[in-house]
Design a protein around this motif. Structure first.
Motif, mmCIF file in Angstrom:
data_model
loop_
_atom_site.group_PDB
_atom_site.id
_atom_site.type_symbol
_atom_site.label_atom_id
_atom_site.label_comp_id
_atom_site.label_asym_id
_atom_site.label_seq_id
_atom_site.Cartn_x
_atom_site.Cartn_y
_atom_site.Cartn_z
ATOM 1 N N ARG A 290 0.827 -1.207 0.000
ATOM 2 C CA ARG A 290 0.000 0.000 0.000
ATOM 3 C C ARG A 290 0.865 1.263 0.000
ATOM 4 O O ARG A 290 0.621 2.210 -0.761
ATOM 5 C CB ARG A 290 -0.923 0.002 1.217
ATOM 6 C CG ARG A 290 -1.840 1.221 1.293
ATOM 7 C CD ARG A 290 -2.844 1.207 0.158
ATOM 8 N NE ARG A 290 -3.516 2.489 -0.004
ATOM 9 C CZ ARG A 290 -4.600 2.874 0.667
ATOM 10 N NH1 ARG A 290 -5.138 2.071 1.564
ATOM 11 N NH2 ARG A 290 -5.155 4.040 0.433
ATOM 12 N N LEU A 291 1.885 1.293 0.852
ATOM 13 C CA LEU A 291 2.724 2.488 0.947
ATOM 14 C C LEU A 291 3.477 2.727 -0.354
ATOM 15 O O LEU A 291 3.539 3.866 -0.846
ATOM 16 C CB LEU A 291 3.700 2.356 2.117
ATOM 17 C CG LEU A 291 4.738 3.470 2.236
ATOM 18 C CD1 LEU A 291 4.077 4.840 2.333
ATOM 19 C CD2 LEU A 291 5.642 3.223 3.448
ATOM 20 N N TRP A 292 4.040 1.686 -0.941
ATOM 21 C CA TRP A 292 4.843 1.871 -2.151
ATOM 22 C C TRP A 292 3.986 2.412 -3.296
ATOM 23 O O TRP A 292 4.392 3.333 -4.000
ATOM 24 C CB TRP A 292 5.506 0.560 -2.551
ATOM 25 C CG TRP A 292 6.495 0.719 -3.660
ATOM 26 C CD1 TRP A 292 7.768 1.209 -3.574
ATOM 27 C CD2 TRP A 292 6.287 0.406 -5.043
ATOM 28 N NE1 TRP A 292 8.366 1.203 -4.811
ATOM 29 C CE2 TRP A 292 7.483 0.721 -5.726
ATOM 30 C CE3 TRP A 292 5.216 -0.124 -5.759
ATOM 31 C CZ2 TRP A 292 7.632 0.528 -7.099
ATOM 32 C CZ3 TRP A 292 5.356 -0.312 -7.122
ATOM 33 C CH2 TRP A 292 6.550 0.008 -7.782
ATOM 34 N N VAL A 293 2.800 1.867 -3.480
ATOM 35 C CA VAL A 293 1.914 2.360 -4.542
ATOM 36 C C VAL A 293 1.523 3.813 -4.271
ATOM 37 O O VAL A 293 1.435 4.629 -5.194
ATOM 38 C CB VAL A 293 0.680 1.458 -4.674
ATOM 39 C CG1 VAL A 293 -0.352 2.080 -5.622
ATOM 40 C CG2 VAL A 293 1.086 0.077 -5.175
ATOM 41 N N THR A 294 1.335 4.167 -3.012
ATOM 42 C CA THR A 294 1.018 5.548 -2.650
ATOM 43 C C THR A 294 2.173 6.481 -3.011
ATOM 44 O O THR A 294 1.960 7.591 -3.520
ATOM 45 C CB THR A 294 0.698 5.643 -1.156
ATOM 46 O OG1 THR A 294 -0.442 4.835 -0.866
ATOM 47 C CG2 THR A 294 0.400 7.080 -0.738
ATOM 48 N N LEU A 295 3.405 6.043 -2.773
ATOM 49 C CA LEU A 295 4.569 6.863 -3.121
ATOM 50 C C LEU A 295 4.717 6.996 -4.635
ATOM 51 O O LEU A 295 5.098 8.065 -5.141
ATOM 52 C CB LEU A 295 5.834 6.256 -2.507
ATOM 53 C CG LEU A 295 5.898 6.266 -0.972
ATOM 54 C CD1 LEU A 295 7.151 5.535 -0.493
ATOM 55 C CD2 LEU A 295 5.854 7.684 -0.417
ATOM 56 N N VAL A 296 4.422 5.930 -5.358
ATOM 57 C CA VAL A 296 4.435 6.014 -6.820
ATOM 58 C C VAL A 296 3.436 7.072 -7.290
ATOM 59 O O VAL A 296 3.743 7.918 -8.135
ATOM 60 C CB VAL A 296 4.108 4.645 -7.449
ATOM 61 C CG1 VAL A 296 3.860 4.788 -8.954
ATOM 62 C CG2 VAL A 296 5.227 3.646 -7.194
#
Length: 292
Positions: A200-206
């Motif tokens: 979830r966090l990585w996709v949010t940063l993308v």
């Protein structure tokens, strides 16, 4: 469904169950995912699918980066929607988990699909939902949705007054700061291995870099970069992981954003945070797109 929101009431809310009494038992090869990797919800599912090694057990069909049906949605999904809901009133949107036995949709609800993949089909894979971690995973999800995605959108909103934008930026920086402090001494959000919280966090940063950055001023983007070196190092490290970086459709994300967004481009658009393309392997061997 608002951009980035995972909490809207789903049109098709069924779940994969433990056995035949559930109606949708966890039978290998029965179900199929239909995903557009330019969509953050779909990207989370694709990453989870790869981390669990489900390419054969739950095949995946990839859709175009930009919806191709009038009014949004996908022409390829319209038969599934019509079979599942007579005269379906809305767009035939992704993500979709479909049932090949009945030709109908099981679920369009991202959190349910993510959990069902992990809990029903991922027994031999990594523990993406470790025991006792549900509240912490939920807290990361809320932080990503409200303190990062929604705050970034408000901070770059055209026509908003300066005070509202400043307040939103302060919220965004606090959210990123809390993650920066944690990741300064940890490899992943919940420990030594990737979990659903990292997905979830990585996709949010993308999304922050490839979508929201276009509407932030250069000073805001500079602070987002310079104040959070551990957070962006974490993002780059996961981008190099095949289950993460291999699913990035950077061109699709850009085209999808520009097709939907009417806001003005700001000075921060020129300040790239991560060179995502340098971390994207060109071969996506883990994805089964048979029948796409």
């Amino acid at each position: 469904m608002p951009a980035g929101s995972l909490n809207a009431v789903p049109r098709f809310p069924s779940r994969i169950g433990r056995d035949a009494r559930s109606g949708y038992p966890a039978v290998p090869y029965r179900y199929r995912l239909h995903l557009a990797l330019s969509c953050p919800h779909c990207l989370q599912i694709a990453i989870t699918h790869s981390l669990l090694g489900l390419a054969d057990i739950v095949p995946m069909t990839l859709l175009p980066g930009v919806p191709d049906a009038p009014g949004g949605g996908y022409l390829a999904l319209r038969p599934l929607y019509e079979a599942s809901s007579h005269q379906h009133p809305g767009p035939a949107a992704a993500p979709v988990l479909s049932d090949s036995w009945t030709g109908r949709i099981v679920s369009t609800h991202t959190p349910a699909i993510l959990e069902d993949l992990a809990r029903r089909f991922g027994a031999s894979g990594p523990r993406l939902y470790p025991e006792g971690a549900d509240e912490r995973i939920g807290a990361i999800g809320r932080l990503c949705e409200h303190d990062i995605s929604a705050a970034a959108q408000r901070a770059g909103e055209a026509g908003a007054d300066a005070a509202a934008r400043d307040t939103a930026l302060a919220t965004l920086l606090r959210g990123l700061g809390s993650l920066e402090r944690h990741l300064s001494s940890a490899q992943h959000v919940l420990g030594g291995e990737p979990t659903a919280a990292d997905v979830r966090l990585w996709v949010t940063l993308v999304q922050l870099d490839t979508v929201h950055r276009w509407h932030l001023d250069a000073a805001a983007v500079y602070r987002i970069i310079t104040d959070h070196p551990h957070l962006w190092s974490y993002a780059r490290r996961l981008a190099a992981h095949p289950a993460f970086g291999s699913h990035l459709d950077l061109d699709g994300i850009t085209r999808r954003h520009h097709a939907r967004c009417r806001g003005a481009e700001a000075a921060g658009a020129a300040v790239r945070i991560v060179d995502w393309a340098s971390h994207v392997p060109r071969t996506v061997a883990s994805v089964n797109t048979t029948g796409s």
